[in-house]
Design an enzyme around this catalytic site. Structure first.
Site, short mmCIF file in Angstrom:
data_model
loop_
_atom_site.label_atom_id
_atom_site.label_comp_id
_atom_site.label_asym_id
_atom_site.label_seq_id
_atom_site.Cartn_x
_atom_site.Cartn_y
_atom_site.Cartn_z
N LYS A 119 0.72 -1.32 -0.22
CA LYS A 119 -0.30 -0.13 -0.02
C LYS A 119 1.14 1.01 0.40
CE LYS A 119 -4.59 0.78 0.50
NZ LYS A 119 -5.46 0.03 -0.62
N ASP A 175 -7.40 4.15 -4.49
CA ASP A 175 -7.45 4.33 -3.36
C ASP A 175 -8.13 6.07 -3.23
OD1 ASP A 175 -7.96 2.76 -0.45
OD2 ASP A 175 -7.00 4.34 0.33
N THR A 185 -15.07 -3.20 -7.02
CA THR A 185 -14.95 -3.29 -5.74
C THR A 185 -16.37 -3.06 -5.15
OG1 THR A 185 -12.77 -2.00 -5.30
CG2 THR A 185 -14.29 -2.18 -3.89
N ASN A 227 -16.30 6.26 -5.03
CA ASN A 227 -16.09 5.28 -6.03
C ASN A 227 -17.06 3.95 -5.36
OD1 ASN A 227 -14.40 2.54 -7.10
ND2 ASN A 227 -14.54 4.06 -8.53
N SER A 270 -7.99 -6.16 -10.92
CA SER A 270 -6.53 -5.10 -10.62
C SER A 270 -5.27 -6.82 -11.54
CB SER A 270 -6.20 -4.69 -10.41
OG SER A 270 -6.54 -3.97 -9.03
P1 NDP Z 1 -13.26 7.65 -2.55
O1 NDP Z 1 -12.97 8.69 -2.43
O2 NDP Z 1 -13.43 7.25 -3.44
O3 NDP Z 1 -14.78 7.60 -1.31
C1 NDP Z 1 -14.41 7.98 -0.33
C2 NDP Z 1 -15.88 8.10 0.26
O4 NDP Z 1 -15.26 8.41 1.65
C3 NDP Z 1 -16.19 9.45 -0.11
O5 NDP Z 1 -17.14 10.10 -0.58
C4 NDP Z 1 -15.69 10.02 1.04
O6 NDP Z 1 -16.89 12.05 1.40
C5 NDP Z 1 -16.85 10.04 1.88
N1 NDP Z 1 -15.93 9.22 3.35
C6 NDP Z 1 -14.72 9.91 4.02
N2 NDP Z 1 -14.73 9.85 5.42
C7 NDP Z 1 -16.11 9.80 5.91
C8 NDP Z 1 -16.42 9.91 6.86
N3 NDP Z 1 -15.58 9.71 7.84
N4 NDP Z 1 -18.21 9.76 7.23
C9 NDP Z 1 -18.58 10.06 5.88
N5 NDP Z 1 -18.58 9.85 4.57
C10 NDP Z 1 -16.93 9.99 4.02
O7 NDP Z 1 -13.11 6.21 -2.47
P2 NDP Z 1 -12.86 4.62 -2.61
O8 NDP Z 1 -14.52 4.75 -2.65
O9 NDP Z 1 -12.24 3.87 -3.40
O10 NDP Z 1 -12.81 4.28 -1.23
C11 NDP Z 1 -13.45 3.97 -0.04
C12 NDP Z 1 -13.13 2.20 1.22
O11 NDP Z 1 -13.34 1.99 -0.06
C13 NDP Z 1 -12.03 2.93 1.29
O12 NDP Z 1 -11.41 2.60 2.78
C14 NDP Z 1 -10.92 2.92 0.52
O13 NDP Z 1 -9.17 1.75 1.47
C15 NDP Z 1 -11.42 1.26 0.25
N6 NDP Z 1 -11.25 0.30 -0.33
C16 NDP Z 1 -11.36 0.98 -1.98
C17 NDP Z 1 -11.13 -0.22 -2.88
C18 NDP Z 1 -11.21 0.67 -4.33
O14 NDP Z 1 -11.65 0.02 -5.04
N7 NDP Z 1 -11.20 1.85 -5.19
C19 NDP Z 1 -10.53 -1.33 -3.02
C20 NDP Z 1 -11.44 -1.99 -1.69
C21 NDP Z 1 -10.69 -0.76 -0.79
P3 NDP Z 1 -16.24 12.91 0.15
O15 NDP Z 1 -17.02 13.13 -1.27
O16 NDP Z 1 -17.67 14.14 0.80
O17 NDP Z 1 -15.02 13.13 -0.21
#
Ligand code: NDP
Length: 444
Positions: A126, A166, A209, A241, A377
């Site tokens: 990571k 991520d 995902t 995402n 991936s």
């Molecule tokens: P993104 O950056 O696309 O999205 C994260 C989202 O979470 C955003 O909408 C953000 O808000 C929101 N967010 C962050 N903190 C908070 C909070 N405290 N309360 C409410 N909403 C919150 O990231 P991903 O969707 O890619 O990743 C999300 C999770 O999934 C992470 O833990 C990541 O490690 C995990 N993951 C991702 C993968 C991937 O393929 N992308 C694969 C496997 C795991 P805002 O829009 O306002 O920024």
């Protein structure tokens, strides 16, 4: 906990007293593997667990860049190459201000075990930076990504270490990093995943995902409750995402997604969230509250915690680590929760996880449930190696197959340890055994 594990955990706490996320992920893992230690004395003799909890190496570097006003700025970049027993290091890059060594070690640790569950030949890693991509211009993002790659490129390669996106790392950022990687290495090969589909990316990676989370949810609903998602009420935290594609797929399967959130608040819409509208709002960097302009009857709350007060049968935390605490899960359980599937990495605190398991809530840990992203991936790496590209349908069918097989394998493992409802143990034991055996076979 077995005294061998107690002793290792004690030493890790002394060595890394401030790395709370990392220590939490190790503790959750240790709580599951007691029985494995009892059945195989070689685990203690070989001291493999002390080895497995430490990353192979951590690369830390300065990332200087210039903002649009001509001011020099500096961030810290990292790559945690955690474990290479099963294949090249593989795991995403995260850009958020709270990135530090502890967060990336926890993510690399989780990733190592997650990747082994997919059945693909992938190690775990990571990386990231404490750079905040929010409110940055395209030119600033480009300059930052290029500077980040000037240092990181020498540690990457299709058989060495293959990053992806991520939190905070979109396909655009992947493109900028990959572009610089090519210039520095003179090579166009699968050294990144999540690339644009016009230059080597896989169809279906963006959705993978989220779709994978729903494929696993369906497999679990079928096995434990002999049912599916039709008319099931769901809440999903986040609107990035993972959250958006989970929501699209859940709706396609007949579920009613009544609430979603972002850092700036929660939208509760009992008639069902309009996911396309939410995606449009996020794409235009607007506040989630804008949703009410189209749906004035929906309810908005600034407090992100409010999402856990909304009655639902299935909760899918898809935002970030430790977003779901003990008090939150108590409310969910009181309001009729049946199942919780972790979309994010470690979104549930340890005491909240214990509470859910004690209250017989079916709980699927992130290292199994969100493995769809890394699975596709892996399929992207296969396509790059073969110089080919598969249709969306081919990739999606392979994803479904991997997620269903993954679910069955952790279920069977849990059952074989007389814990058929404990999928945390199922996932941790199975992934540990796979990595441990590979390490032993290779002389550790
Ligand atoms: P993104 O950056 O696309 O999205 C994260 C989202 O979470 C955003 O909408 C953000 O808000 C929101 N967010 C962050 N903190 C908070 C909070 N405290 N309360 C409410 N909403 C919150 O990231 P991903 O969707 O890619 O990743 C999300 C999770 O999934 C992470 O833990 C990541 O490690 C995990 N993951 C991702 C993968 C991937 O393929 N992308 C694969 C496997 C795991 P805002 O829009 O306002 O920024």
């Amino acid at each position: 906990m077995h005294e061998h594990l107690e002793s290792i955990y004690h030493d890790l706490k002394l060595k890394y007293p401030y790395q709370k996320e990392y220590l939490q992920s190790v503790l959750e893992f240790f709580e599951s593997i007691n029985n494995v230690l009892l059945e195989d004395p070689k685990i203690i003799e070989s001291n493999v667990i002390r080895n497995i909890v430490e990353p192979d190496r951590i690369i830390t570097f300065k990332v200087p860049w210039v903002d649009d006003k001509g001011k020099n700025r500096f961030n810290t970049g990292y790559r945690v190459q955690f474990n290479q027993a099963l294949g090249p290091y593989k795991g995403g890059i995260r850009f958020t201000p709270n990135v530090n060594e502890s967060v990336l070690k926890f993510l690399g640790f989780e990733q190592t075990f997650k990747n082994s569950l997919t059945g693909l030949p992938l190690g775990g890693g990571k990386g990231g930076s404490d750079f905040n991509p929010k409110n940055k211009s395209d030119a600033e993002l480009l300059r930052f990504c290029q500077s980040f790659m000037i240092e990181l490129h020498r540690h990457l390669g299709p058989t060495l270490d293959v990053p992806a996106g991520d939190i905070g790392v979109s396909q655009k950022a992947i493109g900028y990093m990959f572009g610089m990687y090519k210039r520095l290495t003179h090579a166009h090969h699968g050294s990144f995943t999540g690339k644009g589909t016009n230059y080597g990316g896989s169809l279906g990676r963006t959705e993978a995902t989220g779709y994978g989370i729903i494929y696993m949810t369906l497999a679990a609903l079928d096995k434990y409750f002999n049912t599916d998602l039709k008319n099931i009420t769901i809440i999903i935290s986040g609107s990035g995402n993972v959250a958006l594609h989970t929501a699209y797929k859940a709706k396609q399967m007949g579920a009613n997604v009544v609430a979603m959130s972002s850092i700036d608040g929660v939208i509760y819409h009992p008639q069902g969230i309009d996911v396309a509208l939410l995606e449009h709002i996020k794409e235009h960097n607007q506040l989630i509250e804008v949703y009410l302009e189209r749906y004035p009857n929906a309810v908005f709350s600034k407090d992100t915690k409010k999402i856990w007060e909304i009655p639902c049968e299935i909760a899918l935390p898809c935002a970030t680590e430790n977003e779901l605490e003990l008090e939150d899960v108590k409310k969910l359980v009181k309001n009729g929760l049946k199942m919780l599937v972790e979309g994010a990495n470690m979104p549930t605190t340890l005491d909240a996880t214990h509470y859910l398991l004690e209250h017989n809530i079916l709980f699927i840990p992130g290292k199994a449930a969100n493995a769809g992203g890394v699975s596709v991936s892996g399929l992207e790496m296969q396509q790059n190696a073969l110089h080919t590209s598969w249709t969306f349908e081919t990739v999606d069918n392979k994803l479904k197959e991997i997620m269903t097989k993954l679910f069955n394998s952790i279920y069977e493992t849990a059952k074989s340890y007389d814990k058929p409802f404990d999928l945390v143990s199922g996932a941790n034991i199975l992934s540990f055994k796979r990595i441990y055996q590979a390490m032993l076979d290779q002389g550790l």
